[in-house]
Design an enzyme around this catalytic site. Structure first.
Site, PDB file in Angstrom:
ATOM      1  N   GLU A 123       2.126 -22.831  -3.517  1.00  0.00           N
ATOM      2  CA  GLU A 123       2.271 -24.181  -4.072  1.00  0.00           C
ATOM      3  C   GLU A 123       0.942 -24.769  -4.545  1.00  0.00           C
ATOM      4  OE1 GLU A 123       4.864 -25.890  -4.829  1.00  0.00           O
ATOM      5  OE2 GLU A 123       6.358 -24.519  -3.997  1.00  0.00           O
TER       6      GLU A 123
ATOM      7  N   GLU B 194       5.029  -6.116  12.621  1.00  0.00           N
ATOM      8  CA  GLU B 194       4.251  -7.107  13.366  1.00  0.00           C
ATOM      9  C   GLU B 194       3.573  -6.503  14.589  1.00  0.00           C
ATOM     10  OE1 GLU B 194       6.884  -9.425  16.602  1.00  0.00           O
ATOM     11  OE2 GLU B 194       7.374  -9.974  14.545  1.00  0.00           O
TER      12      GLU B 194
END
Length: 304
Positions: free
Chosen positions: A87, A118
């Protein structure tokens, strides 16, 4: 035989006494329980504002030295970093390389979970190695549990390189905090659904990432008053927003604001300085360059 993780010791994995009968509640009752928990998030974020300030200061220093702000994480944590990073270019016209979101498993993992990655510390380090991490960068590793190996590996590598390192977690005295120069441990309490850290933990982390990136953008001159004066005019909606910003700051008519924006190559700051100082595009851009992009300083420096 591998050792148990003892997740029950983590606040984020504890059972919430306020929601143990959520399975018996009607729809409105379920929503009220979730909403009651969500109301605790902002207060928890307020408690760690001094730690958030430290993260902002690190990122600002990195920007001043030509470095980057890098978010890294796995699963929901990684997605939050990517969401905040992507953004920044449309909102503030920064390069996509200035604020970067790295997610375990790569871009494909944003849409389809790649949970196994992960558990790899090396993957966390390798992803930073692949973007040529330097000592001028700031790395924020996000992990609600505070123990994700991917995040730990990223922090250890970043520390070795000499970058600023920050651990963002939802548990006190977390494991990854020990691998970072600084930590933000925002304790939101047990989730409404035990262990579902996409709920309060993710909400808190989203708020904090918003605060960090926004505060840094304010500090580098991307905001004037409370307006996004470096918005990237890339579509009709953003062009209208840009015109509205110019009008708000200069009292120009719609047509004048639109014309000046076009004369300024759709650069909002330049258009504002042009109208405030009655200069042309080249003069206004020079004033901004000399003021490091700060509108108020550019106007102050102008001498007709």
């Amino acid at each position: 035989m591998s050792e148990p993780l003892n997740l029950h010791r983590l606040t984020t994995e504890s059972r919430n006494s306020q929601t143990v009968e959520i399975h018996k509640a009607n729809t409105l009752g379920i929503l009220k329980m979730i909403n009651n928990e969500d109301m605790k998030v902002a207060a928890a974020v307020q408690e760690v504002l001094p730690d958030i300030k430290t993260a902002v200061d690190c990122a600002y220093e990195s920007f001043q030295n030509g470095g980057r702000l890098i978010y890294t994480g796995a699963g929901t944590s990684g997605r939050l970093g990517v969401m905040d990073a992507v953004e920044c270019p449309p909102t503030y016209s920064v390069s996509p390389d200035q604020v970067i979101g790295i997610m375990a498993g790569g871009p494909e993992a944003f849409l389809q979970a790649a949970e196994g990655i992960e558990d790899s510390e090396e993957a966390g380090a390798e992803d930073l190695r692949n973007i040529q991490l330097t000592s001028n960068d700031t790395v924020i590793a996000i992990a609600a549990s505070g123990r994700t190996p991917y995040a730990a590996g990223a922090l250890r590598y970043a520390r070795k390189v000499g970058a600023h390192t920050i651990a963002l977690t939802c548990n006190e005295n977390s494991a990854i905090s020990k691998d970072a120069d600084h930590s933000i441990e925002v304790v939101v309490g047990p989730e409404a659904i035990t262990g579902s850290t996409r709920m309060k933990a993710a909400t808190a982390h989203k708020m904090i990432l918003n605060m960090i990136s926004t505060a840094v953008m304010v500090k580098i001159g991307k905001v004037y008053e409370n307006l996004m004066v470096d918005v990237n005019v890339s579509n009709k909606k953003l062009k209208e927003r840009a015109i509205s910003i110019i009008q708000s700051l200069t009292n120009a008519s719609y047509d004048t604001a639109r014309y000046t924006l076009e004369q300024a190559d759709h650069h909002v700051k330049t258009a504002i300085v042009m109208l405030k100082t009655s200069t042309d595009q080249k003069q206004a851009q020079t004033l901004l360059d000399e003021a490091n992009g700060f509108i108020d300083k550019a106007i102050e420096h102008y001498h007709p």
